[in-house]
Scaffold this motif. Structure first.
Motif, PDB file in Angstrom:
ATOM      1  N   ILE A 162       0.831  -1.206   0.000  1.00 42.80           N
ATOM      2  CA  ILE A 162       0.000   0.000   0.000  1.00 42.80           C
ATOM      3  C   ILE A 162       0.864   1.254   0.000  1.00 42.80           C
ATOM      4  CG2 ILE A 162      -1.749   1.322   1.247  1.00 42.80           C
ATOM      5  CD1 ILE A 162      -2.733  -1.255   2.481  1.00 42.80           C
ATOM      6  N   LEU A 163       0.556   2.154  -0.924  1.00 40.86           N
ATOM      7  CA  LEU A 163       1.081   3.515  -0.905  1.00 40.86           C
ATOM      8  C   LEU A 163      -0.107   4.417  -0.590  1.00 40.86           C
ATOM      9  CD1 LEU A 163       3.260   5.678  -1.428  1.00 40.86           C
ATOM     10  CD2 LEU A 163       2.673   5.543  -3.871  1.00 40.86           C
ATOM     11  N   HIS A 164      -0.235   4.808   0.673  1.00 37.62           N
ATOM     12  CA  HIS A 164      -1.424   5.550   1.086  1.00 37.62           C
ATOM     13  C   HIS A 164      -1.546   6.896   0.383  1.00 37.62           C
ATOM     14  CE1 HIS A 164      -1.411   2.953   4.883  1.00 37.62           C
ATOM     15  NE2 HIS A 164      -2.583   2.735   4.310  1.00 37.62           N
ATOM     16  N   ASN A 165      -0.439   7.597   0.235  1.00 39.88           N
ATOM     17  CA  ASN A 165      -0.520   8.966  -0.293  1.00 39.88           C
ATOM     18  C   ASN A 165       0.603   9.203  -1.291  1.00 39.88           C
ATOM     19  OD1 ASN A 165      -0.932  11.659  -0.790  1.00 39.88           O
ATOM     20  ND2 ASN A 165      -0.983  12.274   1.356  1.00 39.88           N
ATOM     21  N   VAL A 166       0.250   9.165  -2.565  1.00 43.86           N
ATOM     22  CA  VAL A 166       1.244   9.352  -3.619  1.00 43.86           C
ATOM     23  C   VAL A 166       1.895  10.731  -3.542  1.00 43.86           C
ATOM     24  CG1 VAL A 166      -0.383  10.249  -5.337  1.00 43.86           C
ATOM     25  CG2 VAL A 166       1.640   8.995  -6.095  1.00 43.86           C
ATOM     26  N   MET A 167       1.191  11.694  -2.946  1.00 39.79           N
ATOM     27  CA  MET A 167       1.752  13.042  -2.853  1.00 39.79           C
ATOM     28  C   MET A 167       2.933  13.094  -1.890  1.00 39.79           C
ATOM     29  SD  MET A 167      -1.580  15.562  -3.187  1.00 39.79           S
ATOM     30  CE  MET A 167      -2.424  14.909  -1.747  1.00 39.79           C
ATOM     31  N   ASP A 168       3.029  12.122  -0.979  1.00 36.63           N
ATOM     32  CA  ASP A 168       4.192  12.049  -0.102  1.00 36.63           C
ATOM     33  C   ASP A 168       5.463  11.748  -0.892  1.00 36.63           C
ATOM     34  OD1 ASP A 168       2.638  12.556   2.104  1.00 36.63           O
ATOM     35  OD2 ASP A 168       2.459  10.453   2.705  1.00 36.63           O
TER      36      ASP A 168
END
Length: 303
Positions: free
Chosen positions: A41-47
């Protein structure tokens, strides 16, 4: 059986309803496959300093197996999806969910799958969008006059805000969050969950519920097809399980956030029927144009 893995991605903080729904999806897959199908899981691509809009290309290319993606952005490549951008299309969440789970949602999915190499596994809830601003209370379109407002890059959203007297500023999410934080715009419109997740601290919140937002759950078609049949079936069932979880959690979280906003001293305006009717009347030309663009045959599927 050897282990295999799928990668899923989103664009919200790890403690958000959307990210928790990804966790629920992953846990269902792990349990039902006894761990033979792993979920990364990559929760937040913006990170990772990538815009949320990159997610569609990431799924199309197979860089990630699955993502959720705003239908507002999908409409730029799949015009039929702009049916969801018609202001005041739904009065309740139940009505929206029934439409998305029925013939209307199936037609949108077919349109998306015709344009993109994906399988649509269903639709998550992004709730009703509300206007917030840092200047003054908004109870009527007249109160909107002159306020600049950050919007998703969607022409119907822009036309709606212009009809209410606002000055639209269309910006992708990462830029929009920065503009709001820096005070470069006066207002924004989002479900309360997104308003909170994006750190928007506006004092004035109007529960306008002018647009319903959905997020399509998309899977790379080839990656899904290459899974063993049993594993692919688990992924489909996990998606449905996560949809039910996400919708229920989002509804409860909206109510919780309203209480928290009020407790923190924010001015939350609940429009009465007459006040809401004035906003609806001002939006009528925008609604008419949007409906004519989409076409009544598609909209009749809602019923």
């Amino acid at each position: 059986m050897s282990n295999s893995a799928i990668r899923v991605a989103g664009y919200a903080p790890a403690d958000s309803v959307h990210s928790r729904a990804l966790d629920v999806f992953a846990e269902f897959v792990r349990e039902k496959t006894s761990g033979t199908l792993e979920v990364e899981i990559l929760h937040n691509v913006m990170d990772s300093r990538r815009p949320m809009s990159a997610l569609l290309d990431m799924v199309n290319s197979g860089e990630v197996t699955m993502c959720y993606f705003s239908t507002s952005y999908l409409g730029m490549s799949v015009p039929d999806v702009d049916a969801l951008e018609i202001p005041f299309l739904f009065d309740t969440l139940d009505a929206a969910h029934a439409a998305l789970d029925g013939a209307f949602g199936a037609a949108l999915s077919d349109a998306i799958e015709t344009v993109h190499p994906v399988s649509v596994l269903g639709y998550w809830d992004n709730g009703f969008r509300h206007v917030t601003n840092r200047v003054r209370p908004v109870r009527a379109p007249a109160d909107c006059a002159g306020l600049s407002v950050r919007l998703q890059p969607n022409r119907v959203h822009a036309a709606l805000m212009e009809a209410w007297g606002m000055a639209p500023v269309l910006a992708e999410l990462s830029d929009g969050i920065r503009m709001i934080a820096d005070g470069e715009v006066d207002a924004q419109e989002n479900p309360l969950a997104n308003t909170h997740a994006y750190g928007v601290s506006h004092q004035h919140v109007t529960l306008s519920a002018h647009l319903y937002g959905a997020r399509a759950l998309l899977a790379n078609r080839h990656a899904l097809a290459t899974l063993p049949a049993a594993a692919a079936d688990v992924v489909q069932r996990a998606a449905r399980h996560a949809i039910e979880y996400q919708r229920n959690a989002a509804c409860g979280y909206e109510a919780q956030l309203r209480r928290e906003f009020e407790a923190a001293g924010r001015q939350v305006v609940q429009l009465d029927d007459d006040e809401r009717a004035v906003f609806v009347a001002a939006a009528a030309p925008v609604v008419e144009r949007a409906r004519s663009t989409v076409g009544e045959p598609l909209l009749r599927l809602i019923d």
